[in-house]
Each structure stands twice: as C-alpha cells, then as structure tokens.
Design a protein around this motif. Structure first.
Motif, short mmCIF file in Angstrom:
data_model
loop_
_atom_site.label_atom_id
_atom_site.label_comp_id
_atom_site.label_asym_id
_atom_site.label_seq_id
_atom_site.Cartn_x
_atom_site.Cartn_y
_atom_site.Cartn_z
N GLY A 212 0.82 -1.20 0.00
CA GLY A 212 0.00 0.00 0.00
C GLY A 212 0.85 1.25 0.00
N LYS A 213 0.17 2.37 0.14
CA LYS A 213 0.84 3.66 0.19
C LYS A 213 0.10 4.52 1.20
N ALA A 214 0.86 5.17 2.08
CA ALA A 214 0.23 5.99 3.12
C ALA A 214 1.23 7.02 3.62
N VAL A 215 0.75 8.22 3.88
CA VAL A 215 1.54 9.30 4.46
C VAL A 215 2.82 9.54 3.65
N GLY A 216 2.74 9.34 2.34
CA GLY A 216 3.90 9.56 1.48
C GLY A 216 4.87 8.39 1.44
N PHE A 217 4.56 7.30 2.13
CA PHE A 217 5.42 6.11 2.14
C PHE A 217 4.87 5.04 1.21
N ASP A 218 5.77 4.33 0.51
CA ASP A 218 5.44 3.00 0.01
C ASP A 218 5.52 2.08 1.21
N VAL A 219 4.44 1.36 1.50
CA VAL A 219 4.40 0.49 2.66
C VAL A 219 4.71 -0.94 2.22
#
Length: 296
Positions: A212-219
């Motif tokens: 996923g992607k969240a808060v500008g991060f690739d998770v």
C-alpha cells in the motif's frame, strides 16, 4: 542435470531471479544498489563518497563572492557477509524423478539466501538510524482506531510520526518507504485511512512486498523485520540513505567422491552500510488489544 551439462551462468541466473524478486530490505526501493558489480568476494570494501552541501550566502553586487571547497565524507561498505548452499542429487533420485531438480532447487536456494540477506540488512538499518529518529516503544492497538485506549496509539499514526522524524531532518519526500512486520500490517488493515483507495492513493492492490501507500510512504511488509519480545520494528527511510551490494560469486557442480551423485554448491557475498543516518527512522511497536474502557 549432470556435472557434464552444468552451466554456472544458467544456475546463477536461476538463483538470482527469486533472490532479487523476494528481497525486501535489499530491493532498489529501499537500498541503493549502485555498487552491485564492484565486488568479487568476502573482504572487499566499497568506498561511498558524499559531498558536503555548499553554504548559501547573501549576494551583494559590490562585494566579491566567496568560494569554498566542498568536503567529502566517505562511508565504507564492507563485504563481510558470506552465505553458501551445498546439496547432493543422488543418481538414483535423478533416474526415478519425474520432474526437474534444477527448478525447485534453484528457487529454494534463492529464497533461503534472500532470508539470510534480508535479516542482516534489517539489522544494519536498525542500528544505523540516527538516534533522534528512533521513536522508541509504542503500544499500537490492533483494532478499530477509535478503540485505542490510554497510552495506546494506532499503526497509521505511527507512520505519521515516522514521517515527522524524516521531515525534521529535511529528508526528501520522493521515494520514501516504510517496512513493517506482519502484526503491524494487520493493525494497519484495521484503519480505513490505510485501506481506502482515496486515502492511501494506491490503486494497484496488494503486490509483492509493497502492500500500500500511506503518508507519502510506500508500505512494505516483511517477516524479517527486527523483533524483540514479540515487538516489531518499523523502519522508514529513503534509498539514498542505505547502500547494499551483493554478488553470487561461485556456483559449481562436481561429482561426489563418496557417493553416486552430483554436488551443487554456491556462495553469495554481500554487505551494507547506512550512508546517511538522518535518512532512516524507526519505531519499536508492541501490537496489543484495545484497552478495556474505564468503568462508568
């Protein structure tokens, strides 16, 4: 496969493909791989040079400009890790087998080498993060975020705090990643801010290590994140902060002198170094059930 038909280049490629595809901490999204071709064996050293930032000064057209020499900081990447595999294929087994030994064997070797390398890389990242970028231990609720009790936080907020640490160090936002463990990922899935496509900005669904992607991060999720007493370390950063070099330097086949069969063995050497500690942030996460509400 027999010793006579053994082709090292084919086996190297067959081992490297599952190895490189399965790497989490060693993939280009997490580590700079620019020095992969510069090593030949254990004991090699790669020097990584970084230039200092020039001073920005006020301009006055009546004054001569000031010229300065930029300095160079060298980080040594030591190729001090070596892992090998060696297995025997008995002649009787080759005759009786209906399928090919090479495919399953090479895939298994690649995956096993991957796990050893990823575990090592995670430890280097853990130790190499700047001390002020380490959040310490947080109690993360593995439930609906609204059920987080006193002293508890959410996995999603942890990502926000990690981003805040990197922002405070002026770390570029492009290419940021965060690697979490399976329990932390489970806690993230409890939060609609992570699972909603419109909130996460990810329309690709779950794929490989990236979930996923969240808060500008690739998770990314990995079973090889550092773990202490059941806690999982979340590691965030940018690829330029971390360097990794790996080489499958020997793959060979020979007849077993003591049995009727062939031996196949290979050696993988590698090393890693944190070149920019300010570009790495960590959080030690204890994934817990929601705290019971206070008695009314």
């Amino acid at each position: 496969m027999t010793v006579a038909t053994f082709i090292p280049e084919v086996w190297n490629a067959a081992i490297k493909e599952p190895y490189e595809k399965a790497l989490v901490f060693g993939q280009p999204n997490v580590a700079s791989n620019a020095w992969m071709g510069q090593i030949t064996g254990v004991g090699d050293t790669v020097n990584i040079s970084a230039l200092s930032s020039p001073t920005i000064r006020d301009y006055d057209r009546t004054q001569d400009i000031t010229v300065e020499d930029v300095s160079t900081t060298v980080t040594k990447l030591s190729i001090d890790q070596g892992k090998y595999f060696a297995f025997r294929v008995n002649d009787v087994d080759k005759v009786q087998a209906a399928g090919d030994f090479q495919g399953p064997a090479t895939k298994a070797a690649g995956i096993a080498l991957r796990d050893a390398a990823d575990t090592y890389l995670a430890g280097v990242l853990k130790d190499g993060a700047k001390s002020s970028n380490k959040l310490g231990t947080l109690q993360v609720v593995n439930d609906d975020p609204a059920k987080a009790g006193t002293g508890q936080t959410t996995a999603f907020k942890t990502l926000v705090l990690l981003a805040e640490k990197l922002n405070a160090q002026s770390v570029p936002t492009a290419g940021r990643y965060v690697v979490v463990g399976p329990k932390t990922y489970s806690a993230l899935l409890m939060d609609p801010r992570f699972t909603r496509v419109d909130a996460s900005g990810n329309e690709d669904g779950l794929r490989n290590g990236i979930v996923g992607k969240a808060v500008g991060f690739d998770v990314l999720v990995s079973n090889n994140v550092p773990s202490t007493s059941g806690r999982e370390l979340a590691i965030a950063g940018v690829p330029d902060a971390f360097a990794f070099a790996s080489q499958l330097v020997e793959t060979e086949a020979l007849r077993d002198q003591h049995r009727f069969g062939d031996l196949v063995r290979g050696l993988n050497v590698y090393g890693a170094a944190v070149a920019r500690p300010e570009g790495i942030a960590t959080a030690d996460l204890n994934i817990v059930d929601a705290a019971a509400p206070a008695a009314g």
